[in-house]
Scaffold this motif. Structure first.
Motif, PDB file in Angstrom:
ATOM      1  N   ASP A 188      -5.343   3.924   9.109  1.00  0.00           N
ATOM      2  CA  ASP A 188      -5.719   2.739   9.891  1.00  0.00           C
ATOM      3  C   ASP A 188      -7.228   2.520   9.907  1.00  0.00           C
ATOM      4  OD1 ASP A 188      -5.965   5.005  11.483  1.00  0.00           O
ATOM      5  OD2 ASP A 188      -5.692   3.868  13.340  1.00  0.00           O
ATOM      6  N   LYS A 189      -7.982   3.594   9.696  1.00  0.00           N
ATOM      7  CA  LYS A 189      -9.438   3.427   9.633  1.00  0.00           C
ATOM      8  C   LYS A 189      -9.843   2.719   8.344  1.00  0.00           C
ATOM      9  CE  LYS A 189     -10.878   7.231  12.574  1.00  0.00           C
ATOM     10  NZ  LYS A 189      -9.561   7.800  12.911  1.00  0.00           N
ATOM     11  N   ILE A 190      -9.157   3.071   7.237  1.00  0.00           N
ATOM     12  CA  ILE A 190      -9.432   2.390   5.972  1.00  0.00           C
ATOM     13  C   ILE A 190      -8.954   0.947   6.072  1.00  0.00           C
ATOM     14  CG2 ILE A 190      -9.012   2.398   3.481  1.00  0.00           C
ATOM     15  CD1 ILE A 190      -8.329   5.385   3.742  1.00  0.00           C
ATOM     16  N   ALA A 191      -7.761   0.775   6.698  1.00  0.00           N
ATOM     17  CA  ALA A 191      -7.133  -0.547   6.717  1.00  0.00           C
ATOM     18  C   ALA A 191      -7.920  -1.545   7.535  1.00  0.00           C
ATOM     19  CB  ALA A 191      -5.710  -0.425   7.265  1.00  0.00           C
ATOM     20  N   VAL A 192      -8.586  -1.077   8.587  1.00  0.00           N
ATOM     21  CA  VAL A 192      -9.331  -2.022   9.412  1.00  0.00           C
ATOM     22  C   VAL A 192     -10.486  -2.606   8.600  1.00  0.00           C
ATOM     23  CG1 VAL A 192     -11.104  -0.606  10.533  1.00  0.00           C
ATOM     24  CG2 VAL A 192      -9.921  -2.350  11.827  1.00  0.00           C
ATOM     25  N   TYR A 193     -10.910  -1.850   7.597  1.00  0.00           N
ATOM     26  CA  TYR A 193     -11.980  -2.314   6.709  1.00  0.00           C
ATOM     27  C   TYR A 193     -11.401  -3.125   5.559  1.00  0.00           C
ATOM     28  CZ  TYR A 193     -15.880  -1.716   3.416  1.00  0.00           C
ATOM     29  OH  TYR A 193     -16.881  -1.918   2.526  1.00  0.00           O
ATOM     30  N   ALA A 194     -10.243  -2.690   5.046  1.00  0.00           N
ATOM     31  CA  ALA A 194      -9.711  -3.296   3.825  1.00  0.00           C
ATOM     32  C   ALA A 194      -8.796  -4.486   4.079  1.00  0.00           C
ATOM     33  CB  ALA A 194      -8.935  -2.244   3.038  1.00  0.00           C
ATOM     34  N   GLY A 195      -8.172  -4.565   5.245  1.00  0.00           N
ATOM     35  CA  GLY A 195      -7.249  -5.666   5.531  1.00  0.00           C
ATOM     36  C   GLY A 195      -6.090  -5.683   4.563  1.00  0.00           C
ATOM     37  N   ALA A 196      -5.894  -6.817   3.911  1.00  0.00           N
ATOM     38  CA  ALA A 196      -4.772  -6.953   2.989  1.00  0.00           C
ATOM     39  C   ALA A 196      -4.900  -6.006   1.797  1.00  0.00           C
ATOM     40  CB  ALA A 196      -4.661  -8.389   2.506  1.00  0.00           C
ATOM     41  N   GLY A 197      -6.099  -5.467   1.557  1.00  0.00           N
ATOM     42  CA  GLY A 197      -6.307  -4.544   0.447  1.00  0.00           C
ATOM     43  C   GLY A 197      -5.424  -3.314   0.535  1.00  0.00           C
ATOM     44  N   THR A 198      -5.038  -2.911   1.754  1.00  0.00           N
ATOM     45  CA  THR A 198      -4.113  -1.791   1.877  1.00  0.00           C
ATOM     46  C   THR A 198      -2.711  -2.232   2.287  1.00  0.00           C
ATOM     47  OG1 THR A 198      -4.989  -1.490   4.088  1.00  0.00           O
ATOM     48  CG2 THR A 198      -5.782   0.021   2.411  1.00  0.00           C
ATOM     49  N   ILE A 199      -2.581  -3.471   2.798  1.00  0.00           N
ATOM     50  CA  ILE A 199      -1.253  -3.930   3.244  1.00  0.00           C
ATOM     51  C   ILE A 199      -0.418  -4.369   2.048  1.00  0.00           C
ATOM     52  CG2 ILE A 199      -0.002  -5.674   4.587  1.00  0.00           C
ATOM     53  CD1 ILE A 199      -2.364  -5.738   6.504  1.00  0.00           C
ATOM     54  N   VAL A 200      -1.011  -5.153   1.137  1.00  0.00           N
ATOM     55  CA  VAL A 200      -0.243  -5.751   0.041  1.00  0.00           C
ATOM     56  C   VAL A 200       0.246  -4.724  -0.983  1.00  0.00           C
ATOM     57  CG1 VAL A 200      -0.372  -7.412  -1.849  1.00  0.00           C
ATOM     58  CG2 VAL A 200      -1.257  -8.021   0.386  1.00  0.00           C
ATOM     59  N   PRO A 201      -0.551  -3.727  -1.380  1.00  0.00           N
ATOM     60  CA  PRO A 201       0.015  -2.691  -2.249  1.00  0.00           C
ATOM     61  C   PRO A 201       1.133  -1.931  -1.526  1.00  0.00           C
ATOM     62  CG  PRO A 201      -2.359  -2.607  -2.313  1.00  0.00           C
ATOM     63  CD  PRO A 201      -1.993  -3.553  -1.214  1.00  0.00           C
ATOM     64  N   ILE A 202       1.886  -1.160  -2.262  1.00  0.00           N
ATOM     65  CA  ILE A 202       3.037  -0.440  -1.707  1.00  0.00           C
ATOM     66  C   ILE A 202       2.621   0.485  -0.561  1.00  0.00           C
ATOM     67  CG2 ILE A 202       2.981   1.553  -3.272  1.00  0.00           C
ATOM     68  CD1 ILE A 202       6.169  -0.405  -2.548  1.00  0.00           C
ATOM     69  N   THR A 203       1.323   0.817  -0.497  1.00  0.00           N
ATOM     70  CA  THR A 203       0.795   1.645   0.586  1.00  0.00           C
ATOM     71  C   THR A 203       1.056   1.025   1.958  1.00  0.00           C
ATOM     72  OG1 THR A 203      -1.290   0.543   0.149  1.00  0.00           O
ATOM     73  CG2 THR A 203      -1.044   2.763  -0.711  1.00  0.00           C
ATOM     74  N   GLY A 204       0.986  -0.323   2.027  1.00  0.00           N
ATOM     75  CA  GLY A 204       1.217  -1.007   3.296  1.00  0.00           C
ATOM     76  C   GLY A 204       2.646  -0.831   3.763  1.00  0.00           C
ATOM     77  N   PHE A 205       3.572  -0.874   2.816  1.00  0.00           N
ATOM     78  CA  PHE A 205       4.992  -0.672   3.116  1.00  0.00           C
ATOM     79  C   PHE A 205       5.217   0.734   3.662  1.00  0.00           C
ATOM     80  CE2 PHE A 205       9.259   0.545   1.420  1.00  0.00           C
ATOM     81  CZ  PHE A 205      10.009  -0.272   2.235  1.00  0.00           C
ATOM     82  N   SER A 206       4.603   1.684   2.988  1.00  0.00           N
ATOM     83  CA  SER A 206       4.730   3.076   3.393  1.00  0.00           C
ATOM     84  C   SER A 206       4.155   3.296   4.789  1.00  0.00           C
ATOM     85  CB  SER A 206       4.000   3.945   2.372  1.00  0.00           C
ATOM     86  OG  SER A 206       3.966   5.259   2.778  1.00  0.00           O
ATOM     87  N   ASN A 207       2.972   2.730   5.026  1.00  0.00           N
ATOM     88  CA  ASN A 207       2.323   2.854   6.333  1.00  0.00           C
ATOM     89  C   ASN A 207       3.160   2.220   7.433  1.00  0.00           C
ATOM     90  OD1 ASN A 207       0.202   0.916   8.136  1.00  0.00           O
ATOM     91  ND2 ASN A 207      -0.103   3.117   8.232  1.00  0.00           N
ATOM     92  N   SER A 208       3.819   1.079   7.092  1.00  0.00           N
ATOM     93  CA  SER A 208       4.592   0.378   8.115  1.00  0.00           C
ATOM     94  C   SER A 208       5.858   1.148   8.479  1.00  0.00           C
ATOM     95  CB  SER A 208       4.937  -1.035   7.653  1.00  0.00           C
ATOM     96  OG  SER A 208       5.934  -0.995   6.671  1.00  0.00           O
ATOM     97  N   ILE A 209       6.263   2.118   7.669  1.00  0.00           N
ATOM     98  CA  ILE A 209       7.392   2.979   8.045  1.00  0.00           C
ATOM     99  C   ILE A 209       6.892   4.232   8.759  1.00  0.00           C
ATOM    100  CG2 ILE A 209       9.185   4.505   7.111  1.00  0.00           C
ATOM    101  CD1 ILE A 209       9.877   2.398   5.130  1.00  0.00           C
ATOM    102  N   ALA A 210       5.811   4.810   8.244  1.00  0.00           N
ATOM    103  CA  ALA A 210       5.323   6.065   8.834  1.00  0.00           C
ATOM    104  C   ALA A 210       4.713   5.856  10.215  1.00  0.00           C
ATOM    105  CB  ALA A 210       4.298   6.705   7.906  1.00  0.00           C
TER     106      ALA A 210
END
Lengths: 148, 352, 123
Positions: free
Chosen positions: A82-104
């Motif tokens: 979440d620290k990376i994501a607050v900086y990256a925004g969609a940069g971490t949500i749109v790749p499959i990483t966002g899907f994984s994060n939304s489950i974990a």
């Protein structure tokens, strides 16, 4: 002035009042982090094919996704994602990483409510729609091709 | 107060805040009011297993701290008024288990601090109860999971969003003893200006605050200049700007004596976007900074307006617009109140 | 390994897709779940009209790693299974093709969910 008019006017006023933030830095961050994650996937995929030359392309891609999913859930667990994501925004949500994060992330969040109704049931609060939409859409595509 | 046109009630019997206590989380403890808080938690969990339990423990500590500061024993406490943000106000009710005191649960979302003070002052003023504890709390992590997303979800907070304050505050009201006096209270009306953005609470609550402030100024025949400090609960940066505009439309100019708890609790370097919010925001700022400054004489008359957004997770998902509310209480220093009484008397004499 | 300019293409295409997502976030206040669903549906559509393959051959991980690729393999799986097995493929094809990713996400989610505790955001 009716209530509806008043509310419309107020909504417009608020909209105008919200300070416009500069979009460029966040677009740039999303671009380079999103691109970086994709390159990371590509490098892993290529190394995999070098180490295991007999592996089918499709299997290599599946392993690549599994690797990125692992990485994202692990970083979520450590509280780094979440620290990376607050900086990256969609940069971490749109790749499959966002899907994984939304489950974990809900799995971690709701485990206080128990394993069954907390962690396992709430695991899909965000990713559920992705799975449902994906499954239904793939069935529709399948049906179309069946009758084509 | 038979005329229903008025929203303001006056307390003649001097309900006083004889003790108060504030407890905040680590982030608030780094903010600009850090030296005013009574207790700063080292970690958000406060030694508990879940954030909900931590929030409960914060209320318990706030009440016990206020009782101690008021120089009374826990047995002398006669009534416990409290509210919070969680469903079925579990924090308050569960904290009340540990006190052997009658309990009244209140819900006014983030406006609960002013609501509990107004209700408590009414009961003390009428002579029904003495030593009434008025408390509220909020916790960032419990509010976030109830109203928004899991903590570890990687999303960006929209620029208009606010940061729920982790903190609890408690006041002990009594008609004996010394302390700042609550002289009047204005109960607010629910206002809805058709905002349905959950990430823009300031604009939801600003019309509520404006409606209560206008009612208060009209009822009491005062202007914003009559107060040393007018402080709103948790409008944040955007909400305060909107409030100033709304008040100007109605002919009230909010001057330099206007401020917002949400804006002063954090310092500029903390990334909280529009500022603080939550029950704990107004409760901790009131029970530390404001009351301490009233006690040491820096402020003589303060208008405290706590604002709340009355939404639930279900109502938002169903697309409802969000209603806002605000309650106001006037807190005066004891000397100021005594002097103004003398002035009234002397005026009456001079008239004769 | 691929020549360096191939990685540049991957970087640029992947970055561009994420940037489109960011534009949507800024301009429409869209939430995470909706972003994921939207991009997944784009992938399903691209694969259904049979233009995903050429894009994927060009951009590789640039489009396979974004959730667009997840949607595309759902659709591709369904199409291939229908061609091989007929009606049964409608039901098995899509899920079978993403089973690896899905199982990994659920399994790792369960694992790290039980191991770690959610911490308060610090920023």
């Amino acid at each position: 002035m009716t209530e509806i008019e008043r509310n419309e006017r107020y909504n417009k006023y608020v909209e105008a009042k919200i300070a416009k933030t500069h979009a460029w830095p966040s677009l740039f961050n999303a671009f380079w982090i999103g691109g970086f994650i994709c390159v990371l996937g590509q490098i892993f995929n290529d190394l995999l094919l070098i180490w295991f030359p007999t592996m089918a392309t499709q299997s290599a891609w599946t392993f690549t996704l599994i690797f990125l999913i692992f990485l994202a859930s692990f970083l979520t667990g450590l509280g780094v994602f979440d620290k990376i994501a607050v900086y990256a925004g969609a940069g971490t949500i749109v790749p499959i990483t966002g899907f994984s994060n939304s489950i974990a992330s809900p799995a971690m969040e709701f485990k206080n409510e128990g394993i069954v109704f907390g962690m396992c049931a709430k695991m899909f609060v965000i990713a559920g729609p992705v799975i449902v939409f994906g499954t239904v859409a793939s069935m529709i595509v399948g049906l179309i091709y069946l009758f084509l | 107060m038979s005329d229903s046109k008025y929203q303001t009630i006056y307390f003649k019997n001097k309900p006083k805040i004889i003790g108060f206590y504030s407890i905040v989380g680590p982030k608030e403890g780094k903010g600009s009011l850090k030296e005013y808080f009574d207790y700063i938690m080292k970690d958000d969990l406060f030694g508990e297993k879940t954030y909900e339990k931590a929030e409960r423990k914060m209320v318990e500590q706030a009440v016990m701290g206020a009782v101690y500061n008021a120089n009374i024993t826990p047995k002398e406490l006669q009534l416990f008024l409290s509210g919070d943000l969680l469903n079925q106000i579990v924090t308050s009710s569960f904290a009340a288990r540990s006190f052997d005191v009658p309990y009244v649960g209140l819900f006014g979302a983030c406006s609960t601090m002013a609501e509990s003070l107004a209700v408590g002052a009414s009961l003390v003023n009428a002579g029904y109860f003495n030593n009434v504890a008025c408390s509220t709390a909020s916790h960032f992590s419990t509010a976030e999971r109830q109203f928004r997303y899991p903590l570890e979800l990687g999303n960006q907070r929209p620029p208009t969003s606010q940061w729920t304050v982790t903190g609890a505050g408690c006041c002990i009201l009594s008609n004996k003893g010394d302390g700042p006096v609550i002289t009047s209270a204005t109960f607010g009306k629910v206002t809805d200006f058709g905002i349905n953005d959950v990430n823009n609470m300031g604009s939801v609550m600003a019309p509520g605050a404006a409606s209560t402030l206008i009612a208060h100024f009209n009822d009491t025949n005062t202007t914003p200049d009559d107060y040393d400090l007018i402080v709103t609960g948790d409008l944040g940066k955007l909400g305060s700007e909107i409030l100033i505009d709304l008040m100007e439309d109605h002919g009230f100019k909010m001057g330099v004596n206007y401020n917002d708890c949400g804006q002063i609790i954090y310092n500029g370097k903390q990334s909280v976007l529009m500022g603080g919010s939550g029950c704990g925001c107004s409760a901790t700022v009131l029970n530390s900074y404001i009351l301490k400054k009233i006690k040491n004489g820096e402020y003589k008359k303060v208008l405290f307006v706590a604002t709340g957004a009355l939404l639930s997770a279900t109502s938002t998902q169903q697309g409802d617009t969000i209603p806002g509310i605000a309650h106001a209480v006037v807190i005066e220093s004891q000397e100021n109140f005594d002097n103004s009484k003398k002035n009234v008397k002397s005026k009456k004499r001079s008239k004769k | 390994m691929l020549p360096w300019y191939e990685y540049l293409i991957v970087f640029c295409v992947g970055g561009l897709i994420c940037m489109i997502g960011q534009i949507l976030i800024i301009s429409t206040k869209i939430t995470t779940a909706r972003i994921l669903v939207l991009f997944e549906m784009i992938g399903v559509f691209l694969a259904a009209i049979d233009i995903y393959e050429p894009i994927s051959a060009f951009a590789k991980a640039g489009i396979n790693v974004p959730i667009v690729g997840f949607g595309a393999s759902l659709a591709k799986g369904a199409i291939n299974a229908v061609k091989a097995q007929g009606l049964l493929g409608v039901f098995t094809g899509g899920m079978a093709s993403v089973a690896g990713g899905l199982a990994a996400a659920i399994g790792f989610g369960f694992l790290f969910g039980s191991l770690f505790k959610a911490k308060t955001k610090k920023f």
